[in-house]
Structures are given as C-alpha cells and as structure tokens.
Design a protein around this motif. Structure first.
Motif, PDB file in Angstrom:
ATOM      1  N   LEU A  13      70.001  62.629  31.033  1.00 46.50           N
ATOM      2  CA  LEU A  13      71.235  62.110  30.439  1.00 46.50           C
ATOM      3  C   LEU A  13      71.276  60.594  30.371  1.00 46.50           C
ATOM      4  N   ARG A  14      70.808  59.924  31.424  1.00 44.73           N
ATOM      5  CA  ARG A  14      71.054  58.489  31.500  1.00 44.73           C
ATOM      6  C   ARG A  14      70.073  57.715  30.645  1.00 44.73           C
ATOM      7  N   ARG A  15      70.493  56.518  30.195  1.00 47.93           N
ATOM      8  CA  ARG A  15      69.670  55.691  29.337  1.00 47.93           C
ATOM      9  C   ARG A  15      69.083  54.478  30.060  1.00 47.93           C
ATOM     10  N   ASN A  16      69.750  54.077  31.140  1.00 49.58           N
ATOM     11  CA  ASN A  16      69.266  52.920  31.899  1.00 49.58           C
ATOM     12  C   ASN A  16      68.037  53.337  32.715  1.00 49.58           C
ATOM     13  N   ALA A  17      66.930  52.620  32.525  1.00 46.67           N
ATOM     14  CA  ALA A  17      65.674  53.025  33.165  1.00 46.67           C
ATOM     15  C   ALA A  17      65.817  53.043  34.687  1.00 46.67           C
ATOM     16  N   ILE A  18      66.590  52.119  35.249  1.00 49.95           N
ATOM     17  CA  ILE A  18      66.714  52.062  36.704  1.00 49.95           C
ATOM     18  C   ILE A  18      67.477  53.273  37.218  1.00 49.95           C
ATOM     19  N   VAL A  19      68.519  53.683  36.489  1.00 48.73           N
ATOM     20  CA  VAL A  19      69.289  54.860  36.921  1.00 48.73           C
ATOM     21  C   VAL A  19      68.438  56.124  36.775  1.00 48.73           C
ATOM     22  N   VAL A  20      67.634  56.193  35.711  1.00 50.55           N
ATOM     23  CA  VAL A  20      66.717  57.326  35.552  1.00 50.55           C
ATOM     24  C   VAL A  20      65.781  57.407  36.757  1.00 50.55           C
ATOM     25  N   PHE A  21      65.303  56.260  37.169  1.00 51.84           N
ATOM     26  CA  PHE A  21      64.410  56.191  38.321  1.00 51.84           C
ATOM     27  C   PHE A  21      65.118  56.657  39.599  1.00 51.84           C
ATOM     28  N   MET A  22      66.389  56.270  39.737  1.00 57.11           N
ATOM     29  CA  MET A  22      67.162  56.715  40.911  1.00 57.11           C
ATOM     30  C   MET A  22      67.289  58.230  40.913  1.00 57.11           C
ATOM     31  N   CYS A  23      67.455  58.819  39.734  1.00 48.91           N
ATOM     32  CA  CYS A  23      67.583  60.276  39.662  1.00 48.91           C
ATOM     33  C   CYS A  23      66.272  60.936  40.073  1.00 48.91           C
ATOM     34  N   VAL A  24      65.135  60.313  39.712  1.00 44.73           N
ATOM     35  CA  VAL A  24      63.849  60.852  40.169  1.00 44.73           C
ATOM     36  C   VAL A  24      63.792  60.821  41.693  1.00 44.73           C
ATOM     37  N   GLU A  25      64.291  59.721  42.267  1.00 46.64           N
ATOM     38  CA  GLU A  25      64.323  59.627  43.733  1.00 46.64           C
ATOM     39  C   GLU A  25      65.177  60.738  44.330  1.00 46.64           C
ATOM     40  N   LEU A  26      66.299  61.040  43.671  1.00 47.75           N
ATOM     41  CA  LEU A  26      67.166  62.118  44.167  1.00 47.75           C
ATOM     42  C   LEU A  26      66.413  63.449  44.152  1.00 47.75           C
ATOM     43  N   MET A  27      65.630  63.680  43.097  1.00 49.82           N
ATOM     44  CA  MET A  27      64.857  64.932  43.032  1.00 49.82           C
ATOM     45  C   MET A  27      63.843  64.983  44.174  1.00 49.82           C
ATOM     46  N   LEU A  28      63.183  63.844  44.444  1.00 47.90           N
ATOM     47  CA  LEU A  28      62.218  63.824  45.549  1.00 47.90           C
ATOM     48  C   LEU A  28      62.909  64.118  46.875  1.00 47.90           C
ATOM     49  N   ASN A  29      64.106  63.541  47.048  1.00 52.45           N
ATOM     50  CA  ASN A  29      64.856  63.782  48.286  1.00 52.45           C
ATOM     51  C   ASN A  29      65.231  65.244  48.428  1.00 52.45           C
ATOM     52  N   ALA A  30      65.610  65.876  47.303  1.00 56.13           N
ATOM     53  CA  ALA A  30      65.972  67.288  47.350  1.00 56.13           C
ATOM     54  C   ALA A  30      64.771  68.120  47.782  1.00 56.13           C
ATOM     55  N   CYS A  31      63.587  67.781  47.249  1.00 54.57           N
ATOM     56  CA  CYS A  31      62.371  68.494  47.659  1.00 54.57           C
ATOM     57  C   CYS A  31      62.127  68.315  49.151  1.00 54.57           C
ATOM     58  N   ASN A  32      62.340  67.106  49.638  1.00 54.60           N
ATOM     59  CA  ASN A  32      62.140  66.860  51.068  1.00 54.60           C
ATOM     60  C   ASN A  32      63.049  67.737  51.907  1.00 54.60           C
ATOM     61  N   LEU A  33      64.299  67.874  51.472  1.00 54.68           N
ATOM     62  CA  LEU A  33      65.228  68.710  52.226  1.00 54.68           C
ATOM     63  C   LEU A  33      64.712  70.143  52.269  1.00 54.68           C
ATOM     64  N   ALA A  34      64.191  70.625  51.138  1.00 56.09           N
ATOM     65  CA  ALA A  34      63.651  71.987  51.121  1.00 56.09           C
ATOM     66  C   ALA A  34      62.465  72.090  52.072  1.00 56.09           C
ATOM     67  N   PHE A  35      61.582  71.078  52.064  1.00 56.04           N
ATOM     68  CA  PHE A  35      60.410  71.110  52.946  1.00 56.04           C
ATOM     69  C   PHE A  35      60.832  71.171  54.408  1.00 56.04           C
ATOM     70  N   VAL A  36      61.811  70.317  54.776  1.00 56.24           N
ATOM     71  CA  VAL A  36      62.248  70.279  56.174  1.00 56.24           C
ATOM     72  C   VAL A  36      62.873  71.615  56.565  1.00 56.24           C
ATOM     73  N   THR A  37      63.637  72.212  55.624  1.00 62.42           N
ATOM     74  CA  THR A  37      64.269  73.502  55.943  1.00 62.42           C
ATOM     75  C   THR A  37      63.224  74.600  56.097  1.00 62.42           C
ATOM     76  N   PHE A  38      62.227  74.603  55.205  1.00 58.57           N
ATOM     77  CA  PHE A  38      61.179  75.621  55.323  1.00 58.57           C
ATOM     78  C   PHE A  38      60.423  75.443  56.630  1.00 58.57           C
ATOM     79  N   SER A  39      60.164  74.191  57.006  1.00 62.95           N
ATOM     80  CA  SER A  39      59.482  73.915  58.262  1.00 62.95           C
ATOM     81  C   SER A  39      60.251  74.524  59.427  1.00 62.95           C
ATOM     82  N   ARG A  40      61.571  74.361  59.391  1.00 56.67           N
ATOM     83  CA  ARG A  40      62.396  74.900  60.471  1.00 56.67           C
ATOM     84  C   ARG A  40      62.420  76.426  60.427  1.00 56.67           C
ATOM     85  N   MET A  41      62.447  76.984  59.208  1.00 56.95           N
ATOM     86  CA  MET A  41      62.513  78.439  59.103  1.00 56.95           C
ATOM     87  C   MET A  41      61.207  79.084  59.532  1.00 56.95           C
TER      88      MET A  41
END
Lengths: 99, 267
Positions: free
Chosen positions: A23-51
């Motif tokens: 959705l976003r047009r500003n390259a920096i905000v697009v980059f922040m959204c990529v960071e959010l996706m990476l963070n979401a993956c990390n949360l899944a990894f940590v949860t799987f590790s615990r499970m």
C-alpha cells in the motif's frame, strides 16, 4: 491460553506488514513494513521453539535478527542514494528502467 | 472426547500471568502495526513500529527467551529503528506519501490480498497439532548458555558466514553512501583570490546608521556629504520599502540647527 495464539498474532502482524509493503509509497515506510514481517516471523520462531521444547528456533530467530540488521544498513544506504539522485523517497519515482 | 480435550488443554495451557501479558500486548502490537500502516507521517510510522517491536520483546521474555527479548530491544528498537529515524531526518521529515495511484485498483487489491493471505495463514494454523513442551529442560543451564552451546557448536558455520555478511553489509553501505568529489576542494586562498579578482567591493559592507533616536538595521548610515549610504541597508528591506528616511530628517534638522547659527554669524 493456548500458545498457538502467539502464532496467530504472528500471522496477523505478517499480513499487516505485507499490506503495508503493497500500500505505501514512501520507500522508508515500505522498508519498515518489511521489518515488521521479519519481526512477525521471529515471533513464530520463538513460539515454535517453546512449543517443541528446544532452542533451535531461538537460534534461527537470532540469525534472522542479524541478517535483518545487515539488510537494513544496505537498504537504507540504497534509499539515501536514490533520494540523493531523484530528490524523492517515493517508490513510484524509481521507474527509469521501465522506459 | 471431552476428557481428551481437557487433557490436551491442560498440556497446552500456559499460566494466567502469561495470558494477561499476551492479551494486553498482542492487541497493542496489532493496533500499533495498523497505526504504522495508516499514519501519514513517516516519523509516526517509525515510532509505532518501535512500539510493536517493544511489545514483541516483552512477549519473547514471556516465552522463556530472555536473550532474544533483550537483543530485540537493543538491536531492533535501539539500533535499527534509530537508523530508520536517522535516515528519515536525512531525507526530510515532511516528505509526504504521494496519494496518486499508479495502478488502478491496486489499493483495494492489496487490502483484499493481505486479508485473504492472513485468513489463509490463520485457518491453516488452526489445524496444526499443538504441543507445549516448554523450555524448562532446554533452559536448565540458562537461556544464554543454551543458545551459546547451539550457536558455537551446531550452528558455528552459519555464525561465521554471518560475520562475513555483516562486513559485506558495512562495506556496501559505505560504498553506497560515499560521494565522489568531482571538483577540487575550494580553499581559503582560492576564495580570497576570487573575491579580489571579481572586481566587486572586497571589504565588508558599511553598518547601518546609529542616531540618537534611531538605531536599527532599517536606517541607512550617512556618507560624509550627508546623503544616505544605500549599501548600509539590507537589499531585502530596500525591496520591501521598509527603509526609514531618518537621514533626511537628520540632515534637515542639522541644516535647521546650522541655519540660525549662520544667521548669528551674519548679524
């Protein structure tokens, strides 16, 4: 509470990040959204590790963080270069290869 | 059937404290992420993303991952987000998002696609077999020691490759951000030569006039012959017509004062 809730949260955050990239047009905000996706993956990894009861998921999350840090450095340098030449951080601006 | 369900529920249940933490911080993270998506200003987006990252750090801490929780705060919220803000300030804070749609219907399609993708993920995850072993055994020597045993033994090659990646990234950033100097640097000597060769007035301009009743930048100084010195007032003020005509008054009063004295001399 079921630990799967963490994975659901991770899926929701990943989808929000994906929507932001589209959705976003500003390259920096697009980059922040990529960071959010990476963070979401990390949360899944940590949860799987615990499970699963072993630490391999946490190690992978750690490596994801390291790679994300390297990626941010290079990506932001590219954005700075683009802004310097095109005077705009809009991703619509960088379309010279199209013509 | 219900007994197996209760057994499963008991096996996968987490403590009440963790549930409270999750139900406070999870919605907070989602709201902050949505706010990041919706906010017009990039700085607000960055701060809301930092909030999401902090919530995730606390969730890591709640899930027996203290090392990752701390690294999340230090690396993501501390280093990465500050780098983002740094570049935002460099680029210009008020660089607004363009609202022009280059592809028609792309916005709707993006929202639909993201919602569909999220629904697909969530429903697929709903069928997953859930275990909750817990990290008590894996963390028995301590979380950091357990991670170190893995990173420096089983994953040591990946760790070394990571160091190569970091060095490459640092050099790449330096190369990309470096600007080659095409012209020689202008020294003080060159500037001085330029000023005198240029033919214009080399000295500083005269300061504005200082009078008994007026002492401001809009009052020109007087030249020895009584005419105002134009160069003593800023060109901007002259263009705006804000220059006071004090010198004329001063000169007329001076002449008026001088006139009776001359008369005295004459009589």
């Amino acid at each position: 509470m079921n630990p799967m809730n963490y994975v659901y949260l991770s899926a929701v955050l990943f989808s929000i990040g994906a929507a932001g990239v589209l959705l976003r047009r500003n390259a920096i905000v697009v980059f922040m959204c990529v960071e959010l996706m990476l963070n979401a993956c990390n949360l899944a990894f940590v949860t799987f590790s615990r499970m699963e009861g072993n630490l391999d998921g946490q190690v992978i999350a750690f490596f994801v963080m390291v790679v994300a840090a390297a990626e941010v450095v290079v990506g932001l340098a590219i954005i700075v270069t683009i802004v310097r030449t095109r005077r705009s951080a809009s991703v619509d601006g960088a379309n010279l290869l199209k013509y | 059937m219900s007994s197996t369900a209760t057994v499963l529920a008991a096996a996968t249940d987490t403590g009440t404290g963790e549930a409270v933490t999750f139900w406070v911080l999870g919605p907070l993270a989602v709201l902050a992420a949505l706010g990041m998506l919706a906010s017009k200003k990039a700085v607000h987006s960055a701060l809301l993303l930092a909030l999401t990252m902090l919530s995730l750090a606390v969730l890591y801490l709640a899930q027996d991952a203290p090392f990752l929780g701390v690294v999340q705060v230090v690396v993501y919220t501390g280093a990465v987000m500050m780098l983002f803000l740094f570049v935002l300030m460099l680029v210009g804070v008020d660089s607004a998002d363009s609202l022009v749609e280059t592809l028609r219907g792309q916005r709707v399609a993006a929202v639909l696609g993201a919602v569909g993708f999220g629904a697909l993920l969530v429903f697929a995850l709903g069928d997953a077999v859930v275990t909750n072993e817990g990290l008590d055994q894996a963390n028995s020597e301590g979380n950091v020691e357990g991670l170190a045993n893995l990173i420096f033994a089983r994953y040591v090659f990946a760790f070394e490759v990571t160091s190569a990646l970091l060095i490459t990234a640092a050099i790449g950033a330096m190369v990309l951000a470096h600007r080659e100097r095409h012209l020689p640097k202008i020294t003080q000597r060159d500037l001085s030569v330029q000023r005198f060769r240029g033919g214009q007035y080399p000295a500083p301009l005269p300061s504005p006039g200082v009078y008994a009743r007026h002492n401001a930048v809009d009052t020109p100084a007087l030249l020895p012959d009584g005419t105002p010195a134009d160069a003593s007032v800023s060109r901007v003020l002259a263009a705006r017509g804000d220059v006071r005509s004090i010198p004329e008054q001063a000169s007329t009063t001076a002449i008026e004062r001088a006139a009776p004295r001359r008369e005295d001399d004459g009589s």
